[in-house]
Design a protein around this motif. Structure first.
Motif, PDB file in Angstrom:
ATOM      1  N   LEU A  59       0.832  -1.206   0.000  1.00 49.20           N
ATOM      2  CA  LEU A  59       0.000   0.000   0.000  1.00 49.20           C
ATOM      3  C   LEU A  59       0.862   1.250   0.000  1.00 49.20           C
ATOM      4  N   ALA A  60       0.354   2.282  -0.658  1.00 52.42           N
ATOM      5  CA  ALA A  60       0.992   3.594  -0.625  1.00 52.42           C
ATOM      6  C   ALA A  60      -0.059   4.641  -0.946  1.00 52.42           C
ATOM      7  N   SER A  61       0.081   5.781  -0.323  1.00 49.23           N
ATOM      8  CA  SER A  61      -0.783   6.906  -0.654  1.00 49.23           C
ATOM      9  C   SER A  61      -0.381   7.423  -2.029  1.00 49.23           C
ATOM     10  N   LEU A  62      -1.340   7.663  -2.866  1.00 51.29           N
ATOM     11  CA  LEU A  62      -1.068   8.175  -4.202  1.00 51.29           C
ATOM     12  C   LEU A  62      -0.267   9.481  -4.132  1.00 51.29           C
ATOM     13  N   ALA A  63      -0.547  10.287  -3.137  1.00 49.26           N
ATOM     14  CA  ALA A  63       0.155  11.568  -2.982  1.00 49.26           C
ATOM     15  C   ALA A  63       1.648  11.386  -2.714  1.00 49.26           C
ATOM     16  N   SER A  64       2.058  10.226  -2.229  1.00 48.75           N
ATOM     17  CA  SER A  64       3.468   9.992  -1.901  1.00 48.75           C
ATOM     18  C   SER A  64       4.269   9.456  -3.081  1.00 48.75           C
ATOM     19  N   LEU A  65       3.618   9.193  -4.207  1.00 49.52           N
ATOM     20  CA  LEU A  65       4.280   8.542  -5.334  1.00 49.52           C
ATOM     21  C   LEU A  65       4.667   9.536  -6.419  1.00 49.52           C
ATOM     22  N   PRO A  66       5.713   9.204  -7.182  1.00 50.15           N
ATOM     23  CA  PRO A  66       6.064  10.056  -8.319  1.00 50.15           C
ATOM     24  C   PRO A  66       4.972   9.951  -9.381  1.00 50.15           C
ATOM     25  N   SER A  67       4.918  10.906 -10.278  1.00 48.78           N
ATOM     26  CA  SER A  67       3.918  10.846 -11.338  1.00 48.78           C
ATOM     27  C   SER A  67       4.178   9.624 -12.217  1.00 48.78           C
ATOM     28  N   ALA A  68       3.115   9.136 -12.822  1.00 49.18           N
ATOM     29  CA  ALA A  68       3.221   7.958 -13.678  1.00 49.18           C
ATOM     30  C   ALA A  68       2.272   8.117 -14.851  1.00 49.18           C
ATOM     31  N   ASP A  69       2.564   7.442 -15.931  1.00 47.19           N
ATOM     32  CA  ASP A  69       1.676   7.454 -17.090  1.00 47.19           C
ATOM     33  C   ASP A  69       0.332   6.854 -16.704  1.00 47.19           C
ATOM     34  N   TYR A  70      -0.715   7.404 -17.285  1.00 48.42           N
ATOM     35  CA  TYR A  70      -2.066   6.897 -17.060  1.00 48.42           C
ATOM     36  C   TYR A  70      -2.574   6.338 -18.369  1.00 48.42           C
ATOM     37  N   PHE A  71      -3.003   5.073 -18.350  1.00 50.49           N
ATOM     38  CA  PHE A  71      -3.529   4.399 -19.520  1.00 50.49           C
ATOM     39  C   PHE A  71      -5.053   4.430 -19.435  1.00 50.49           C
ATOM     40  N   VAL A  72      -5.660   5.381 -20.163  1.00 55.92           N
ATOM     41  CA  VAL A  72      -7.093   5.644 -20.080  1.00 55.92           C
ATOM     42  C   VAL A  72      -7.901   4.384 -20.380  1.00 55.92           C
ATOM     43  N   GLU A  73      -7.541   3.666 -21.454  1.00 53.28           N
ATOM     44  CA  GLU A  73      -8.334   2.508 -21.865  1.00 53.28           C
ATOM     45  C   GLU A  73      -8.361   1.407 -20.808  1.00 53.28           C
ATOM     46  N   LYS A  74      -7.362   1.351 -19.953  1.00 49.96           N
ATOM     47  CA  LYS A  74      -7.327   0.342 -18.878  1.00 49.96           C
ATOM     48  C   LYS A  74      -7.556   0.966 -17.506  1.00 49.96           C
ATOM     49  N   ASP A  75      -7.723   2.299 -17.455  1.00 49.47           N
ATOM     50  CA  ASP A  75      -7.876   3.013 -16.187  1.00 49.47           C
ATOM     51  C   ASP A  75      -6.790   2.564 -15.210  1.00 49.47           C
ATOM     52  N   LEU A  76      -5.535   2.752 -15.612  1.00 55.69           N
ATOM     53  CA  LEU A  76      -4.441   2.158 -14.858  1.00 55.69           C
ATOM     54  C   LEU A  76      -3.171   2.985 -14.948  1.00 55.69           C
ATOM     55  N   SER A  77      -2.555   3.164 -13.805  1.00 59.28           N
ATOM     56  CA  SER A  77      -1.203   3.725 -13.722  1.00 59.28           C
ATOM     57  C   SER A  77      -0.348   2.745 -12.938  1.00 59.28           C
ATOM     58  N   PHE A  78       0.901   2.563 -13.375  1.00 59.70           N
ATOM     59  CA  PHE A  78       1.859   1.729 -12.650  1.00 59.70           C
ATOM     60  C   PHE A  78       2.950   2.617 -12.074  1.00 59.70           C
ATOM     61  N   TYR A  79       3.410   2.270 -10.887  1.00 59.38           N
ATOM     62  CA  TYR A  79       4.453   3.029 -10.195  1.00 59.38           C
ATOM     63  C   TYR A  79       5.629   2.102  -9.943  1.00 59.38           C
ATOM     64  N   HIS A  80       6.425   1.864 -10.994  1.00 60.14           N
ATOM     65  CA  HIS A  80       7.546   0.928 -10.887  1.00 60.14           C
ATOM     66  C   HIS A  80       8.611   1.424  -9.908  1.00 60.14           C
ATOM     67  N   ASN A  81       8.695   2.725  -9.729  1.00 60.47           N
ATOM     68  CA  ASN A  81       9.669   3.285  -8.797  1.00 60.47           C
ATOM     69  C   ASN A  81       9.017   3.744  -7.497  1.00 60.47           C
ATOM     70  N   GLY A  82       7.781   3.343  -7.302  1.00 55.90           N
ATOM     71  CA  GLY A  82       7.061   3.756  -6.102  1.00 55.90           C
ATOM     72  C   GLY A  82       7.480   2.960  -4.880  1.00 55.90           C
ATOM     73  N   GLN A  83       7.396   3.595  -3.754  1.00 55.87           N
ATOM     74  CA  GLN A  83       7.781   2.988  -2.485  1.00 55.87           C
ATOM     75  C   GLN A  83       6.541   2.522  -1.722  1.00 55.87           C
ATOM     76  N   VAL A  84       6.458   1.221  -1.456  1.00 56.42           N
ATOM     77  CA  VAL A  84       5.381   0.694  -0.630  1.00 56.42           C
ATOM     78  C   VAL A  84       5.567   1.212   0.790  1.00 56.42           C
ATOM     79  N   GLN A  85       4.494   1.712   1.390  1.00 55.08           N
ATOM     80  CA  GLN A  85       4.561   2.236   2.754  1.00 55.08           C
ATOM     81  C   GLN A  85       4.150   1.204   3.788  1.00 55.08           C
ATOM     82  N   HIS A  86       3.234   0.301   3.415  1.00 54.57           N
ATOM     83  CA  HIS A  86       2.722  -0.710   4.343  1.00 54.57           C
ATOM     84  C   HIS A  86       2.347  -1.960   3.559  1.00 54.57           C
TER      85      HIS A  86
END
Length: 149
Positions: free
Chosen positions: A84-111
Motif C-alpha cells: 500500500l501507498a498513498s497516491l500523494a506519496s508517489l512520483p507521477s506515472a503514465d495513465y492508460f485511459v483505456e485500462k484506467d491504470l497507472s503503474f508506479y515501478h519506482n514507487g515505495q510501498v509504505q505498508h
C-alpha cells in the motif's frame, strides 16, 4: 482503503451508489464457484473479474492505481497480501485511459496488509496498491470494478 470481512460488506454500501449491486451479487452467488472470466453486473459501471492470479514476491509486485474505478478485491482460496501507498506519496506515472491504470515501478510501498479468505479490500482512486503478493504460485481471486462517483 477498507479491509473487513465479507459478512460486513453491507455496512459500506452507502459509500457508493453501485455498492448495493456488489452486495447483492456476493449474497446471491458463491464467488469461489464461479469460473475464471469477466461478469458484467451493470454495464461499464460494475464489473466482476474472477481470475487465477500469479503469486508474486514483495519485490516483484508493482504499485498501481485507478482514476475511474474502485477495486474491491476478494481472495477466494488463500490469503493475499497487498503493498500500500498513498497516491500523494508517489512520483507521477503514465495513465492508460483505456485500462484506467497507472503503474508506479519506482514507487515505495509504505505498508503491507494481508486480506484473509472471507475478507475484502476496497481500494479507492487515492489508494495505490500492489496486489498478488503470495507464497502460492497461483490462486483464485475476485475483483469487482465499480465506477467511482
Amino acid at each position: 482503503m477498507v479491509l473487513d470481512l465479507l459478512e460486513n460488506f453491507g455496512k459500506y454500501v452507502a459509500l457508493n451508489p453501485f455498492f448495493p449491486l456488489v452486495e447483492a451479487f456476493i449474497r446471491d452467488n458463491k464467488l469461489e464457484q464461479l469460473a475464471p472470466g469477466s461478469y458484467n453486473i451493470k454495464g461499464e459501471d460494475v464489473l466482476l473479474k474472477i481470475e487465477m492470479a500469479n503469486g508474486k514476491s514483495k519485490t516483484e509486485a508493482v504499485l498501481e492505481s485507478h482514476q475511474q474505478m474502485i477495486d474491491i478485491q476478494i481472495p477466494l482460496q488463500q490469503p493475499e497480501t497487498f503493498g500500500l501507498a498513498s497516491l500523494a506519496s508517489l512520483p507521477s506515472a503514465d495513465y492508460f485511459v483505456e485500462k484506467d491504470l497507472s503503474f508506479y515501478h519506482n514507487g515505495q510501498v509504505q505498508h503491507y496488509i494481508t486480506c484473509p479468505v472471507g475478507g475484502f479490500l476496497i481500494f479507492f482512486p487515492q489508494d495505490a496498491h500492489a496486489p498478488c503478493i503470495s507464497q502460492y504460485t497461483t490462486f483464485k481471486k475476485a475483483i469487482f470494478k465499480v465506477r467511482n462517483m
